[in-house]
Design a protein around this motif. Structure first.
Motif, PDB file in Angstrom:
ATOM      1  N   ARG A  93      22.530 -33.934 -16.607  1.00  0.00           N
ATOM      2  CA  ARG A  93      22.051 -32.706 -17.252  1.00  0.00           C
ATOM      3  C   ARG A  93      23.172 -31.684 -17.391  1.00  0.00           C
ATOM      4  O   ARG A  93      23.210 -30.923 -18.365  1.00  0.00           O
ATOM      5  N   ARG A 185      12.317 -15.711 -23.578  1.00  0.00           N
ATOM      6  CA  ARG A 185      13.439 -16.264 -22.839  1.00  0.00           C
ATOM      7  C   ARG A 185      14.363 -17.084 -23.729  1.00  0.00           C
ATOM      8  O   ARG A 185      15.571 -17.044 -23.582  1.00  0.00           O
ATOM      9  N   LYS A 195      21.069 -25.259 -18.469  1.00  0.00           N
ATOM     10  CA  LYS A 195      21.131 -24.362 -17.312  1.00  0.00           C
ATOM     11  C   LYS A 195      22.383 -23.529 -17.497  1.00  0.00           C
ATOM     12  O   LYS A 195      23.488 -23.951 -17.160  1.00  0.00           O
ATOM     13  N   TYR A 200      19.216 -16.711 -17.735  1.00  0.00           N
ATOM     14  CA  TYR A 200      18.689 -15.935 -16.613  1.00  0.00           C
ATOM     15  C   TYR A 200      18.883 -14.444 -16.845  1.00  0.00           C
ATOM     16  O   TYR A 200      18.016 -13.634 -16.510  1.00  0.00           O
ATOM     17  N   GLU A 231       7.623 -22.228 -19.932  1.00  0.00           N
ATOM     18  CA  GLU A 231       7.855 -22.512 -18.520  1.00  0.00           C
ATOM     19  C   GLU A 231       7.890 -21.226 -17.725  1.00  0.00           C
ATOM     20  O   GLU A 231       7.815 -20.129 -18.272  1.00  0.00           O
ATOM     21  N   GLY A 233       9.982 -18.809 -14.725  1.00  0.00           N
ATOM     22  CA  GLY A 233      11.379 -18.422 -14.507  1.00  0.00           C
ATOM     23  C   GLY A 233      12.321 -19.564 -14.177  1.00  0.00           C
ATOM     24  O   GLY A 233      13.254 -19.838 -14.922  1.00  0.00           O
ATOM     25  N   SER A 234      12.097 -20.237 -13.085  1.00  0.00           N
ATOM     26  CA  SER A 234      12.976 -21.351 -12.734  1.00  0.00           C
ATOM     27  C   SER A 234      12.172 -22.592 -12.390  1.00  0.00           C
ATOM     28  O   SER A 234      12.573 -23.426 -11.593  1.00  0.00           O
ATOM     29  N   MET A 235      11.009 -22.688 -13.015  1.00  0.00           N
ATOM     30  CA  MET A 235      10.145 -23.859 -12.787  1.00  0.00           C
ATOM     31  C   MET A 235       9.501 -24.277 -14.105  1.00  0.00           C
ATOM     32  O   MET A 235       9.211 -23.438 -14.956  1.00  0.00           O
ATOM     33  N   ASN A 236       9.224 -25.555 -14.212  1.00  0.00           N
ATOM     34  CA  ASN A 236       8.368 -26.025 -15.301  1.00  0.00           C
ATOM     35  C   ASN A 236       6.918 -25.820 -14.864  1.00  0.00           C
ATOM     36  O   ASN A 236       6.644 -25.593 -13.687  1.00  0.00           O
ATOM     37  N   LEU A 255      13.610 -26.082 -20.238  1.00  0.00           N
ATOM     38  CA  LEU A 255      14.538 -26.831 -19.398  1.00  0.00           C
ATOM     39  C   LEU A 255      13.883 -28.143 -18.959  1.00  0.00           C
ATOM     40  O   LEU A 255      12.735 -28.148 -18.530  1.00  0.00           O
ATOM     41  N   GLY A 257      13.280 -30.281 -16.405  1.00  0.00           N
ATOM     42  CA  GLY A 257      13.373 -30.317 -14.944  1.00  0.00           C
ATOM     43  C   GLY A 257      13.285 -31.730 -14.393  1.00  0.00           C
ATOM     44  O   GLY A 257      12.531 -32.562 -14.893  1.00  0.00           O
ATOM     45  N   ILE A 258      14.037 -31.949 -13.331  1.00  0.00           N
ATOM     46  CA  ILE A 258      14.005 -33.256 -12.667  1.00  0.00           C
ATOM     47  C   ILE A 258      12.719 -33.380 -11.846  1.00  0.00           C
ATOM     48  O   ILE A 258      12.128 -34.454 -11.750  1.00  0.00           O
ATOM     49  N   THR A 259      12.242 -32.264 -11.315  1.00  0.00           N
ATOM     50  CA  THR A 259      10.961 -32.276 -10.598  1.00  0.00           C
ATOM     51  C   THR A 259       9.815 -32.487 -11.588  1.00  0.00           C
ATOM     52  O   THR A 259       8.832 -33.164 -11.278  1.00  0.00           O
ATOM     53  N   GLY A 300      10.002 -27.423  -9.502  1.00  0.00           N
ATOM     54  CA  GLY A 300      11.437 -27.111  -9.546  1.00  0.00           C
ATOM     55  C   GLY A 300      12.060 -27.437  -8.194  1.00  0.00           C
ATOM     56  O   GLY A 300      11.348 -27.466  -7.185  1.00  0.00           O
ATOM     57  N   THR A 301      13.356 -27.639  -8.184  1.00  0.00           N
ATOM     58  CA  THR A 301      14.030 -28.065  -6.960  1.00  0.00           C
ATOM     59  C   THR A 301      13.797 -27.114  -5.783  1.00  0.00           C
ATOM     60  O   THR A 301      13.574 -27.544  -4.656  1.00  0.00           O
TER      61      THR A 301
HETATM   62  C1  LIG Z   1      16.460 -25.554 -12.893  1.00  0.00           C
HETATM   63  C2  LIG Z   1      15.337 -25.064 -13.710  1.00  0.00           C
HETATM   64  C3  LIG Z   1      14.067 -25.664 -13.667  1.00  0.00           C
HETATM   65  C4  LIG Z   1      13.705 -26.758 -12.690  1.00  0.00           C
HETATM   66  O1  LIG Z   1      14.473 -27.920 -12.806  1.00  0.00           O
HETATM   67  P1  LIG Z   1      14.562 -28.949 -11.601  1.00  0.00           P
HETATM   68  O2  LIG Z   1      15.515 -29.980 -12.096  1.00  0.00           O
HETATM   69  O3  LIG Z   1      13.203 -29.489 -11.380  1.00  0.00           O
HETATM   70  O4  LIG Z   1      15.070 -28.189 -10.428  1.00  0.00           O
HETATM   71  C5  LIG Z   1      13.092 -25.195 -14.541  1.00  0.00           C
HETATM   72  N1  LIG Z   1      13.353 -24.182 -15.392  1.00  0.00           N
HETATM   73  C6  LIG Z   1      14.551 -23.577 -15.446  1.00  0.00           C
HETATM   74  C7  LIG Z   1      14.758 -22.473 -16.420  1.00  0.00           C
HETATM   75  C8  LIG Z   1      15.581 -23.996 -14.615  1.00  0.00           C
HETATM   76  O5  LIG Z   1      16.763 -23.366 -14.669  1.00  0.00           O
END
Ligand SMILES: *Cc1c(COP(=O)(O)O)cnc(C)c1O
Length: 354
Positions: A93, A185, A195, A200, A231, A233-236, A255, A257-259, A300-301
């Motif tokens: 990624r 966003r 990323k 952000y 999505e 902020g930092s999660m799907n 994004l 996401g791997i999760t 998210g991670t």
């Molecule tokens: C990193 C991130 C995620 C989650 O991604 P993971 O790979 O699951 O950690 C989701 N949305 C955004 C905007 C991210 O930056």
């Protein structure tokens, strides 16, 4: 790639109380750093004591934000071992982000080699209390001392690491999420699928508004019609509606996401009805009104799986599943964390040992 190692003269004291680690303040003894120069490629891979670096005030990253990053964790297993969760996906990624930001590709095997070497050297920094982990931040940034606008010719690839506390100090508490209808966003064609720091920066005003209203995170809608869910902020984001597990499809503004990907793979393996499709906030509100909105969770991670207990859209406040964690959310959380911490067998081939 050969890595030169310069060890710290006197290692720092490690945090004694792992229940007070928090997130992102403490850094390990060492960091990885490598240069890129146009015409020369990546060179001078080295691990050095963690510390400040010196850049020109004209460094391009400070002005035009040509930078990308990743986030992953190292987990301590019950037998004292250390392992990663799908780290290859992070370095793949990173290259997807690199392409969009016109940053040179970093060979995936070099990223993984740097990761293993750095964690090996600082392995005593991987905490072992329940729910803790070593958060790992690989990043690449432009560093030409030049204030014209163009892709840079000199970059740094670095990895820094920070022991972090349990995300859920007091159990898996559902969070409140605020649906942002004013700011956006990202848009298709933009950088939403990468990323990069700029995404952000653009999200802070919405995040601020959510906090003002006592919600912990923002749910972003599409940038054109403010209708389709993207999505958090930092999660799907995932919804369980009438037995169907739904998450927005990847349309270039979300994004990958791997999760997210892992959650989809697990739900499919468990025989659930799973859809990656366009979903509007209106559909979610209607499902809520007819009693069919069963669960909402983020992936998210950092949080792994985060149950959403409240969703505020305009004047409408939806309380999901009585503000309690639902069955699918709990099962995903238990399975994913079980594999990450080596407490459940890895039958997906996702775990990589140090
Ligand atoms: C990193 C991130 C995620 C989650 O991604 P993971 O790979 O699951 O950690 C989701 N949305 C955004 C905007 C991210 O930056």
């Amino acid at each position: 790639m050969e890595i030169r190692i310069e060890k710290i003269a006197s290692p720092k004291a490690k945090p004694e109380d792992e229940s007070k680690l928090g997130f992102g303040h403490i850094f390990t003894d060492h960091m990885f750093i490598m240069d890129y120069d146009a015409g020369k490629g990546w060179h001078d891979a080295r691990i050095v004591p963690f510390g400040d670096i010196s850049i020109s005030p004209a460094s391009m990253v400070l002005h035009y934000a040509q930078e990308i990053f990743e986030g992953l964790k190292a987990y301590r297993t019950p037998d004292g071992g250390i392992q990663f969760f799908r780290p290859i996906e992070n370095f793949k990624r990173l290259n997807v982000s690199a392409e969009r930001l016109v940053i040179p590709q970093l060979p995936v095997e070099d990223g993984l080699k740097a990761l293993h070497a750095l964690v090996e050297l600082d392995k005593d920094w991987v905490p072992s209390a329940e729910g803790t982990s070593l958060y790992i931040r690989p990043f690449i940034f432009a560093d030409d001392p030049y204030i014209g606008v163009r892709p840079a010719e000199h970059y740094y690839f670095m990895i820094i690491m920070s022991p972090s506390g349990a995300y859920y100090a007091s159990g898996l508490d559902p969070v409140g999420i605020y649906v942002e209808t004013n700011y956006v966003r990202s848009v298709k064609g933009g950088t939403g699928f990468t990323k990069t720091g700029g995404n952000y920066a653009a999200s802070l005003a919405g995040q601020d508004e959510a906090h003002r209203q006592n919600y912990s995170q923002v749910l972003w809608l599409d940038g054109i019609e403010r209708k389709y869910i993207e999505e958090v902020g930092s999660m799907n984001i995932f919804f369980v509606i009438d037995g169907e597990v739904v998450t927005p499809e990847l349309r270039g503004s979300v994004l990958s996401g791997i999760t997210r990907k892992s959650s989809l793979e697990l739900c499919r393996k468990w025989g659930m009805k799973v859809s990656e499709r366009a979903i509007t906030i209106q559909e979610v509100a209607e499902a809520y009104d007819s009693g069919k909105l069963e669960e909402v969770f983020g992936t998210g991670t950092a949080a792994v799986i985060s149950p959403v207990g409240r969703l505020k859209w305009g004047d409408k406040i939806m309380e999901i599943n009585g503000n309690k964690i639902g069955a699918v959310t709990q099962r995903l959380y238990d399975t994913m964390t079980g594999m990450q911490y080596g407490k459940l067998p890895d039958d997906m081939g996702w775990i990589e040992k140090l």
